[in-house]
Design an enzyme around this catalytic site. Structure first.
Site, short mmCIF file in Angstrom:
data_model
loop_
_atom_site.label_atom_id
_atom_site.label_comp_id
_atom_site.label_asym_id
_atom_site.label_seq_id
_atom_site.Cartn_x
_atom_site.Cartn_y
_atom_site.Cartn_z
N ASP A 314 -21.73 5.41 24.79
CA ASP A 314 -22.66 4.30 24.90
C ASP A 314 -22.04 3.07 24.24
OD1 ASP A 314 -25.14 3.00 25.43
OD2 ASP A 314 -25.68 3.31 23.33
N ASP A 510 -26.28 7.11 20.47
CA ASP A 510 -27.16 7.08 19.31
C ASP A 510 -28.62 6.83 19.65
OD1 ASP A 510 -26.91 4.39 20.07
OD2 ASP A 510 -27.23 3.69 18.02
N ASP A 514 -29.82 8.09 25.29
CA ASP A 514 -28.57 8.85 25.37
C ASP A 514 -28.79 10.35 25.27
OD1 ASP A 514 -26.94 6.52 25.46
OD2 ASP A 514 -27.16 6.29 23.29
#
Length: 773
Positions: A314, A510, A514
């Site tokens: 990410d 995080d 995700d």
């Protein structure tokens, strides 16, 4: 010996030490009395064999009920065969070998798992809460957000919170770093760290269950060593190795007509190296990873991480800091940037908005005080307004009724070019300044990507829900191979599944969005210090502090631990096969064969324990304080660096008093702050790093940049010395080029040092990515 087991009594270190000691006494006593009482010595050795057969048969029965068989069955056959043919010494040595192997395994597991179980032991059961009647000791579960907890010296912080008083904390339980960290008033402190200073007041911002340490404790409970894929391979090999050993033993018996030859083959054939080396190495690797700040939930995850070939990650909060920061202050003509920033910070200090913190942090970094603000109010989606120094100050969106201004249009174009957001500061309803904000890259992100490529990861993918232009800019700066932007959770899952078809895929994130991708990946890695609970629960490994370079540490440790496991197992099995062949040809009698097998076991287990030393720091204690010191100094040079660009931009308006003031202010800050810092680096830090790296050319490039910075500052000084009454029109072009050039070199130089040097700092709390500028 034995494969991995979950039964605590079987794996207990003390019972196995006692059993091994008893068997050793029987074997040695038998050897001592043999010259005078051969019959007695045989009885002692036979007793040792029977003593070991009893628990070994129990282990075999338990394994058979579970549908498996392996080395324990082979050991029982060897001991029974030795008794049947009267080879009592060989039987006793096999018994001692089995007991010794189990003892070493128990010791290795206890040593390797020490860091994980230590987390559980440090969890506090009670806390001191400050109430109306004074301090009261309560159960940690009763602490609620907003309450003040007093943590005495030597106690573990029970909940996440904000410091009401300054404190010094040992964060090694979470980060693995042994150097205590000083936290100021208003700073965040996480549960699980230990107060090593005076008593500290902490205002809780979460319950115990929702705090950092609770998540780490949950992970620790899940972190018992389980069979990794390579360990399951060991079980399968043991399944075919046993029949092979029996066949070779029978053939040796038939060919020689001597049953003792068969017993010798069985004694030397036990595949203990395969079954012990793998779990010991993997468990040791998990322990080493925990020390480096990455808690891995099981051996399977660590072993799989060691085979990773693709990394998807990410963007926001993973490779960037996850919080906007003011990267530039642009003012209207004739407006002082520091004055406007002070007024904006005075208003924003009362706002909980994430962008408000960016404004107050920018003012703090320039060393600006905050004047008193009155009548502060906030309109959602528009910004905050208040009275400062007798003026009406508004911080937020650009007022809709503002008349067209050329500098406002230029700011909007600049923001689009820089992919930045804009916070407008208006005074008495007139726009006076624009604060460009951006989520900067982590200082350690680029170095981490280089380490991952060096570790053999072929594909590095940015998998984000952010806009494509932002994502591409970040990917280009990090040298990533592919970008998938505007992705929702289902898109992320689809991308991960597609990558898994080509090799082991790791996902790093995080956020809540995700979590599905983390669960879908072969190995999911969450940033636990700021990551969501959903992400942490879905992940196979958690980075417990806020450093992405821990990911590279974990990959390197996993690769090395797996290599050591395979190396130990292959070497041990090869030696066992050679010993078995020698026994089949009558070159290795049962008793010497047992001793040979015992030696092989000890060697491979000790080799597997090398995984405990993977990635151990080779840096001397003297260089760490230097790195940390200069890293902190970088944080204090923002005002000096910003003054250079402000002076360059002021020259666009031609000569005048304000231009002369801006240029002279820049020279003053450069001379007082930047040049002494660069000189100290050149004379103190760089020589130390050159010695550490053992490369006299290591710092040449950065030293050359120091020379260029000095040259350009001297050029600016000569310009001003030749114009004591003010900058002249004929100086504007060269001064502007010099200042812009100096700004570019300073930006590049600071980014290089942040990325290549200061990410090594073991105490860089609150650091930011200077490269974002």
């Amino acid at each position: 010996m034995s494969e991995q087991r979950s039964s605590t009594p079987d794996r207990g270190l003390r019972p196995m030490i006692a059993l091994t000691a008893a068997l050793a006494v029987l074997v040695l006593t038998g050897a001592a009395v043999r010259p005078v009482a051969a019959q007695a010595c045989g009885a002692l050795w036979a007793t040792a064999t029977v003593v070991m057969i009893v628990p070994a048969v129990w282990w075999v029965l338990r394994d058979l009920r579970a549908g498996r068989y392996g080395a324990d069955l082979l050991a029982v056959i060897a001991m029974v065969g030795a008794l049947a043919v009267g080879e009592f010494l060989a039987g006793a040595l096999v018994a001692l070998m089995v007991a010794t192997g189990r003892t070493l395994e128990a010791y290795a597991d206890r040593r390797a798992g020490r860091d994980l179980t230590g987390l559980l032991r440090r969890a506090p059961a009670s806390a001191h809460r400050r109430g109306a009647a004074g301090l009261e000791t309560v159960a940690v579960d009763s602490i609620a957000p907003g309450e003040v907890v007093v943590v005495m010296s030597g106690e573990t912080v029970p909940v996440d919170g904000v410091l009401e008083t300054a404190g010094v904390f040992d964060e090694s339980a979470l980060t693995g770093e042994s150097v205590p960290v000083t936290r100021r008033v208003g700073g965040e402190v996480r549960s699980g760290v230990v107060n090593v200073g005076a008593a500290a007041d902490i205002r809780a911002r979460a319950t115990v269950a929702d705090s950092t340490y609770a998540g780490i404790v949950t992970l620790a409970r899940q972190a018992a060593a389980v069979s990794a894929p390579v360990a399951r391979l060991a079980d399968r090999v043991a399944a075919w190795f046993l029949p092979l050993a029996v066949v070779v033993a029978v053939l040796a018996w038939i060919a020689s007509g001597d049953p003792v030859r068969a017993v010798a083959v069985i004694v030397t054939a036990t595949p203990c190296p395969l079954l012990l080396a793998v779990p010991v190495a993997i468990t040791a690797g998990m322990s080493r990873s925990a020390r480096c700040g990455v808690v891995v939930k099981g051996g399977a995850a660590l072993e799989t991480l060691g085979r990773a070939r693709c990394l998807a990650m990410d963007k926001t909060g993973t490779v960037t800091l996850g919080r906007p920061e003011v990267v530039e202050v642009i003012t209207a003509p004739g407006v002082d940037a520091d004055r406007v920033l002070r007024q904006a910070a005075a208003i924003e200090q009362y706002s909980p908005h994430v962008l408000a913190r960016a404004v107050t942090v920018a003012a703090d970094r320039r060393g600006l005080d905050r004047p008193v603000a009155d009548a502060v109010s906030e309109e959602p989606g528009q910004g905050a307004t208040g009275d400062v120094d007798g003026r009406r100050v508004r911080v937020g969106r650009l007022p809709e009724d503002v008349a067209a201004r050329e500098w406002v249009d230029w700011v909007m174009r600049r923001a689009r070019l820089d992919l930045a957001g804009v916070i407008w500061v208006s005074i008495d309803d007139v726009p006076q300044a624009a604060l460009l904000v951006r989520d900067p890259l982590r200082a350690d992100a680029a170095r981490t990507m280089r380490r991952l490529r060096a570790a053999g990861l072929r594909r590095l993918i940015l998998l984000t829900g952010d806009r494509i232009d932002n994502a591409v800019a970040v990917a280009n700066m990090l040298g990533l191979t592919e970008v998938i932007a505007d992705a929702d959770p289902s898109d992320k899952i689809a991308a991960i599944r597609a990558e898994r078809r080509d090799g082991v895929t790791v996902m790093v994130g995080d956020g809540v969005n995700d979590a599905p991708a983390l669960a879908a990946a072969d190995v999911g890695v969450a940033l636990g210090s700021r990551g969501s609970t959903a992400a942490v629960q879905a992940a196979d490994a958690v980075i417990v502090d806020d450093r992405i370079d821990r990911l590279a540490d974990a990959v390197e440790i996993a690769q090395r631990a797996r290599a050591i496991a395979v190396q130990s197992a292959v070497a041990g099995m090869a030696l066992s096969l050679l010993a078995m062949i020698a026994a089949a040809f009558g070159l290795l009698p049962p008793a010497p064969g047992a001793l040979v097998q015992e030696g092989i076991d000890v060697v491979v287990i000790l080799n597997a324990l090398r995984a405990m030393r993977i990635g151990a720091s080779r840096r001397g204690a003297s260089i760490d304080p230097l790195i940390a010191r200069f890293a902190r100094e970088h944080e204090r040079l923002h005002a000096a660096r910003a003054s250079v660009k402000t002076a360059a931009e002021s020259l666009a308006h031609g000569p005048g008093p304000e231009v002369d003031t801006a240029v002279r202010r820049a020279l003053e800050l450069l001379t007082a702050d930047v040049l002494p810092h660069e000189h100290a680096e050149e004379t103190e830090l760089y020589p130390a790093l050159t010695d550490y790296l053992r490369d006299p050319e290591a710092m040449v490039t950065m030293s050359r940049e120091h020379t260029e910075i000095q040259r350009l500052v001297d050029r600016i000084r000569r310009h001003l010395d030749s114009a004591p009454t003010g900058v002249r029109a004929d100086q504007i072009e060269d001064l502007r080029a010099t200042l812009y050039g100096l700004d570019a070199i300073l930006t590049l130089h600071f980014a290089q040092e942040d990325e290549a040097l200061f990410t090594l700092a073991r105490d860089r709390t609150g650091s930011r990515a200077s490269s974002a500028h």
